[in-house]
Scaffold this active site. Structure first.
Site, PDB file in Angstrom:
ATOM      1  N   HIS A   1      -4.347   1.229   7.385  1.00 17.08           N
ATOM      2  CA  HIS A   1      -2.996   1.797   7.499  1.00 17.08           C
ATOM      3  C   HIS A   1      -2.825   2.969   6.522  1.00 17.08           C
ATOM      4  CE1 HIS A   1       1.561   1.262   7.806  1.00 17.08           C
ATOM      5  NE2 HIS A   1       1.413   2.018   6.736  1.00 17.08           N
TER       6      HIS A   1
ATOM      7  N   HIS B   1      -2.421   7.451   6.774  1.00 14.31           N
ATOM      8  CA  HIS B   1      -1.455   8.343   6.113  1.00 14.31           C
ATOM      9  C   HIS B   1      -2.123   9.632   5.630  1.00 14.31           C
ATOM     10  CE1 HIS B   1       2.356   6.215   6.058  1.00 14.31           C
ATOM     11  NE2 HIS B   1       1.793   5.109   5.586  1.00 14.31           N
TER      12      HIS B   1
ATOM     13  N   LEU C   1       6.513   1.594   4.098  1.00 14.31           N
ATOM     14  CA  LEU C   1       7.597   1.991   3.199  1.00 14.31           C
ATOM     15  C   LEU C   1       8.283   3.267   3.692  1.00 14.31           C
ATOM     16  CD1 LEU C   1       6.019   1.255  -0.311  1.00 14.31           C
ATOM     17  CD2 LEU C   1       7.882   0.016   0.792  1.00 14.31           C
TER      18      LEU C   1
ATOM     19  N   GLY D   1       0.836  -1.194   0.000  1.00  5.94           N
ATOM     20  CA  GLY D   1       0.000   0.000   0.000  1.00  5.94           C
ATOM     21  C   GLY D   1       0.871   1.244   0.000  1.00  5.94           C
TER      22      GLY D   1
END
Ligand code: NI
Length: 170
Positions: free
Chosen positions: A129, A133, A88, A43
């Site tokens: 998740h 962000h 990431l 993602g």
């Protein structure tokens, strides 16, 4: 697209809604998917590449890549489950995070079509998740204070190690 990492304040800002879904949005979605594949993640959200827009992409093994624009999580299950997450933007860091087992999300795809999706397991997890962000939140925010402090300290030490190695290599 360069993926921003922990410490970059852009990751802490709230993303703005996309007012017009057009050819530019299609391009953005394609670039996000490309960056997601390059980073071998599942993602990726706009703010992670410095784009403060409410868009994220998800690509789980065995599924098609999915694009979520201006999403709203409209239902969450009472039941909470632990699942190991990584990001990431915080490479090398993994931790168990407690979240609702199932969610229902409403969003638009890159073609401007609205859709509603019920998701649990890994898909439900990655959607929650990525949604975080867009709000400027990271998964480590959901850990206990001592655990978060420990994880950040370890991450910074590891990052410093990587930088020192770079110096040695010239
Ligand atoms: Ni992430």
């Amino acid at each position: 697209m360069t993926i921003l990492t922990l410490g970059n304040e852009v990751l802490r800002r709230k993303a703005a809604p996309i007012t017009k879904i057009d050819g530019e949005t299609v391009k953005t979605a394609e670039e996000l998917i490309k960056a997601l594949h390059a980073g071998k993640g599942i993602g990726l959200a706009g703010p992670q590449v410095g784009l403060l827009q409410r868009i994220f992409v998800v690509h789980i093994e065995g599924d098609i890549p999915r694009v979520f624009i201006n999403p709203s999580i409209i239902e969450t299950s009472q039941e909470m489950v632990k699942y190991e997450e990584g990001c990431l933007s915080i490479p090398g860091v993994y931790a168990d995070v407690l979240r609702p087992r199932q969610i229902k999300i409403q969003a638009w795809n890159e073609k401007g079509r609205p859709f509603t999706l019920e998701a649990d397991d890994i898909l439900g997890r990655v959607i929650q998740h990525e949604y975080d962000h867009l709000e400027g939140a990271l998964f480590i925010d959901r850990l206990s204070e001592p655990k978060r402090t420990r994880i950040i300290a370890r991450y910074e030490k590891q990052q410093k190690g990587i930088k020192d190695e770079d110096t040695l290599r010239g």
